[in-house]
Each structure stands twice: as structure tokens, then as C-alpha cells.
Design an enzyme around this catalytic site. Structure first.
Site, PDB file in Angstrom:
ATOM      1  N   LYS A  53      35.257  49.073  39.377  1.00  0.00           N
ATOM      2  CA  LYS A  53      36.642  49.520  39.249  1.00  0.00           C
ATOM      3  C   LYS A  53      36.715  51.036  39.346  1.00  0.00           C
ATOM      4  O   LYS A  53      37.607  51.598  39.979  1.00  0.00           O
ATOM      5  CB  LYS A  53      37.237  49.044  37.913  1.00  0.00           C
ATOM      6  CG  LYS A  53      37.618  47.579  37.923  1.00  0.00           C
ATOM      7  CD  LYS A  53      37.856  47.046  36.531  1.00  0.00           C
ATOM      8  CE  LYS A  53      38.027  45.524  36.575  1.00  0.00           C
ATOM      9  NZ  LYS A  53      37.913  44.886  35.275  1.00  0.00           N
ATOM     10  N   GLN A  97      38.322  45.536  29.134  1.00  0.00           N
ATOM     11  CA  GLN A  97      37.409  44.579  29.767  1.00  0.00           C
ATOM     12  C   GLN A  97      37.090  43.427  28.819  1.00  0.00           C
ATOM     13  O   GLN A  97      36.767  43.641  27.653  1.00  0.00           O
ATOM     14  CB  GLN A  97      36.122  45.316  30.195  1.00  0.00           C
ATOM     15  CG  GLN A  97      35.164  44.479  31.012  1.00  0.00           C
ATOM     16  CD  GLN A  97      35.731  44.038  32.347  1.00  0.00           C
ATOM     17  OE1 GLN A  97      36.491  44.746  32.988  1.00  0.00           O
ATOM     18  NE2 GLN A  97      35.361  42.844  32.788  1.00  0.00           N
ATOM     19  N   ASP A 120      46.408  44.605  34.180  1.00  0.00           N
ATOM     20  CA  ASP A 120      45.713  43.315  34.291  1.00  0.00           C
ATOM     21  C   ASP A 120      46.701  42.151  34.237  1.00  0.00           C
ATOM     22  O   ASP A 120      46.337  41.016  34.569  1.00  0.00           O
ATOM     23  CB  ASP A 120      44.737  43.146  33.121  1.00  0.00           C
ATOM     24  CG  ASP A 120      43.287  43.295  33.532  1.00  0.00           C
ATOM     25  OD1 ASP A 120      42.989  43.108  34.723  1.00  0.00           O
ATOM     26  OD2 ASP A 120      42.459  43.594  32.652  1.00  0.00           O
TER      27      ASP A 120
END
Ligand code: GUN
Length: 291
Positions: A53, A97, A120
Site C-alpha cells: 500500500k 490493517q 476501506d
């Protein structure tokens, strides 16, 4: 003849489009979009995701920051970091994460993320907006699947799409998005309690496999001419490779691909599009912030 949905090439193309947009913005004197990531602990797969990322963010000209926190981080400390990121006007979007260490309540942490920075698309507000068809951040992996289908011009209207797996991150949002106007699939969602799974998957014009089991889908489960989307990523020990491992998916491509009209390779299929979707969401968050 099977045709490949080349996620790697498509990701390069979309990154190029994003980079051009960022160049134009910064040339006008605007700051670059900023994507942050929080990672707790040392899980190997998570480290790889976050490193990718970060690399992709830099490739398109984004500012990127990573908050690395030890395994021993308390829930309260993590919530404090999230509060800081929610309030930092220089950060357009951030991700936490997953998975988190067991002593931290994952849903509580997700609920604390500002929906406006939730690139997200994991917060209840964004999931609710998605289900209602409102403007929202769509989770990156299902968004990547949609991008692949759309940009390759795969016909979806009225097609029977079977999704294997009902995770909050992939299966559930993928089933929702593909049934909506614009895709118009008839969707069947399968999971661990589904009876006669192969009977259902054999009816699929489009088969989305997100079950998390290496080479789970075999040729007898697939209809001739189907489009097969493989979301799995598994590291399998392989001494013939320099790295000592190779990457395989949830589909046994060595026997399934011959039956498909379209398929996504692993690696190089859905994976690269997932990261690109996150970049697209961050650019969207940036534009919303500037307006
Ligand atoms: N873990 C595995 N996939 C993802 C993802 O897309 N986002 C986050 N935050 N964690 C993940």
C-alpha cells in the site's frame, strides 16, 4: 480459449490515471492526497499488504504514512491513535490493517474510524450507505472485482453470479454490489453451511471465490464458459522458487481455466486491483475534503 482478466496491467493503467490527476492537482499548488495505515503487531501477511500500500501510494504521488504499533498495544491506545487520525486535517483517509491482536475488539476499533476517512469502507455507516446505493467508500477487494468486470466489458445483466464466502470484507459486499443496478446479476451466496455447493457453482455464469482455502474450486464445480474470479491468496512452500514459496489462489487453475471464458490469475488478478481501489477511495476522500 480462456481469456485473462489481467489485474496487474489494469492496475498499472489506473495508477497512471491517478498519478496524472495528482500531478495536475499539485501543479495547481494543492497538497497531495494523504493515505495513512495503522498496523498492530508483526503478522507477515499484514506487513506485506501495508508495504504494498505504501509503495503504491508513492507511485501515484500520494503522501503515505504508516503507524506501526507493537503487539502489546491496548485497545485504548489504538482508539487514541484513531481519534488522532480522525482529527488530523492533513490525512484524507486511513486504514487499520486487519486482523488485530486477539485482545483488541476489532468491531469496536472499526466503529471508531470516521466514516469520511474510512477508505476501506468497513464502518457501519459506509456499509449502510453501500446497501442503500448511496455515495460511500466501497471495500477495496469487491470494488476491484467490479472494476475488472466493468473495464473488461464482461456482460453481467441477468447473469447468475455465485459468490462463495460471506466475509464482511469480500463475499458480503461483492454479493451486494453485483446484484445492484449497473451490474444486475442474480446472486447466490454460498458459505460453509451451503448444501450441494458444487450443484450451485455449476450454475454460475460468474463465480466469485473468496473462501480462503487453497485450490478449493475444482473443474467439476465450474460450468463451461464461466467467468471465474479468484480472490484467494495463499503462500505454499516451494523449494524450486528463490523465495521458497509460491502464491496460489482458491481456484485450481491448472484444471479449471480450460473450462472458463474468463479467469483472474493468482497472483496478478484481483490483488493489484484491491490496492488501486484503496487509492481511488483516498482520492475521492481528498476531493470531498477540498470541496
Ligand atoms: N486485511 C486483509 N485485507 C484487508 C483490507 O483490505 N483492509 C484491511 N484494513 N485489512 C485487511
Amino acid at each position: 480459449m480462456v481469456q485473462i482478466l489481467d489485474g496487474k496491467a489494469m492496475a498499472l493503467q489506473i495508477k497512471d490515471e491517478i498519478a496524472n490527476e495528482v500531478r495536475a492537482l499539485t501543479a495547481q499548488g494543492h497538497r497531495a492526497p494523504h493515505l495513512a495505515a495503522v498496523i498492530v503487531g508483526t503478522d507477515g501477511a499484514s506487513q506485506t499488504y501495508v508495504a504494498n500500500k505504501e509503495k503504491s501510494s508513492h507511485e501515484v504521488g500520494f503522501t503515505s504514512s504508516v503507524y506501526r504499533m507493537p503487539e502489546s498495544t491496548t485497545e485504548a491506545q489504538l482508539l487514541e491513535t484513531i481519534e488522532f487520525l480522525n482529527n488530523d486535517p492533513d490525512i484524507d483517509g486511513f486504514i487499520v490493517q486487519l486482523p488485530l491482536p486477539k485482545h483488541i475488539n476489532e468491531q469496536k476499533v472499526i466503529n471508531a474510524i470516521s466514516p469520511d476517512k474510512d477508505v476501506d469502507g468497513f464502518t457501519p455507516i459506509n456499509i449502510g450507505r453501500m446497501v442503500l446505493g448511496e455515495e460511500c467508500f466501497v471495500p477495496a477487494t469487491p470494488m476491484g472485482i467490479c472494476t475488472l468486470l466493468k473495464r473488461y466489458g464482461i456482460e453481467t445483466a441477468g447473469k447468475h453470479c455465485v459468490v462463495i464466502g460471506r466475509s464482511n470484507i469480500v463475499g458480503t459486499p461483492a454479493a451486494n454490489l453485483l446484484s445492484r443496478k449497473g451490474f444486475d446479476c442474480t446472486v447466490t451466496m454460498c458459505h460453509s453451511k451451503t448444501r450441494n455447493l458444487a450443484e450451485l457453482t455449476r450454475q454460475a455464469d460468474i463465480l466469485v471465490v473468496a473462501i480462503g482455502k487453497p485450490e478449493f474450486v475444482t473443474a467439476d464445480m465450474v460450468k463451461e464458459g464461466a467467468t471465474v474470479i479468484d480472490v484467494g491468496i495463499h503462500r505454499i512452500p516451494d523449494e524450486s522458487k528463490k523465495s521458497g514459496y509460491r502464491i496460489i489462489g482458491d481456484v485450481k487453475h491448472s484444471e479449471v481455466d480450460a473450462k472458463c471464458s474468463w479467469t483472474t490469475p493468482v497472483p496478478g488478478g484481483v490483488g493489484p486491483l484491491t490496492i488501486v481501489s484503496l487509492l481511488q477511495n483516498t482520492l475521492q476522500a481528498y476531493k470531498r475534503m477540498s470541496n
